[in-house]
Design a protein around this motif. Structure first.
Motif, PDB file in Angstrom:
ATOM      1  N   MET A  66      -0.672  14.680  -4.784  1.00  0.00           N
ATOM      2  CA  MET A  66      -1.250  13.746  -3.914  1.00  0.00           C
ATOM      3  C   MET A  66      -2.972  13.283  -4.663  1.00  0.00           C
ATOM      4  SD  MET A  66      -2.259  13.407   0.152  1.00  0.00           S
ATOM      5  CE  MET A  66      -3.281  15.001   0.209  1.00  0.00           C
ATOM      6  N   CYS A 102      -6.483  11.788  -4.191  1.00  0.00           N
ATOM      7  CA  CYS A 102      -7.475  11.236  -3.173  1.00  0.00           C
ATOM      8  C   CYS A 102      -8.921  10.580  -3.734  1.00  0.00           C
ATOM      9  CB  CYS A 102      -7.694  12.055  -2.358  1.00  0.00           C
ATOM     10  SG  CYS A 102      -6.407  12.842  -1.235  1.00  0.00           S
ATOM     11  N   ASN A 104      -6.085   9.413   0.609  1.00  0.00           N
ATOM     12  CA  ASN A 104      -4.704   9.439  -0.149  1.00  0.00           C
ATOM     13  C   ASN A 104      -4.820   7.870  -0.871  1.00  0.00           C
ATOM     14  OD1 ASN A 104      -2.442   9.309  -1.422  1.00  0.00           O
ATOM     15  ND2 ASN A 104      -1.435  10.305   0.322  1.00  0.00           N
TER      16      ASN A 104
END
Length: 127
Positions: free
Chosen positions: A1, A3, A20
């Motif tokens: 993920m 960000c 995100n």
């Protein structure tokens, strides 16, 4: 993920939060404040500084697919679920409400975004 570091308010009073990138629907440049408004799929707005072109390039070079759809908006191609040809609007959820995120596009931007969606064999619906 992956960000982005953003703020929850335009003046940065909330401090930095992590967003995100997969949750981004589109980026909007606000000429009055000179800030980028980051609209999410769940209709939240976050803020950062810089230019629309800069952030579009950064996100694309990070492996995402964003496209400057008009002079103020850069749309996250992979999060579009519906396109309205008449209004030139991209939607990011199937069961929309009056508060749902939507991104306007120029006529040429709509055409190019449509081609990008067709190239990815998208399940986006055209209305």
């Amino acid at each position: 993920m992956k960000c982005l570091s953003v703020t929850k308010d335009q003046n940065g009073l909330s401090g930095i939060v992590q967003l995100n990138i997969d949750d981004i629907a589109f980026l909007e440049f606000d000429s009055r404040s000179g800030k980028i408004f980051i609209h999410t799929i769940d209709n939240n707005i976050f803020y950062t500084v810089g230019s629309l072109k800069y952030w579009t390039e950064v996100l694309n070079n990070t492996g995402y697919r964003f496209f400057v759809a008009d002079r103020n908006n850069s749309v996250h191609i992979d999060n579009i679920v519906e396109m309205n040809e008449f209004l030139k609007i991209a939607y990011f959820e199937r069961n929309r409400t009056e508060n749902s995120s939507q991104c306007t596009m120029s006529k040429s931007g709509y055409k190019e975004v449509s081609q990008l969606l067709d190239n990815r064999k998208s399940s986006a619906v055209y209305t």
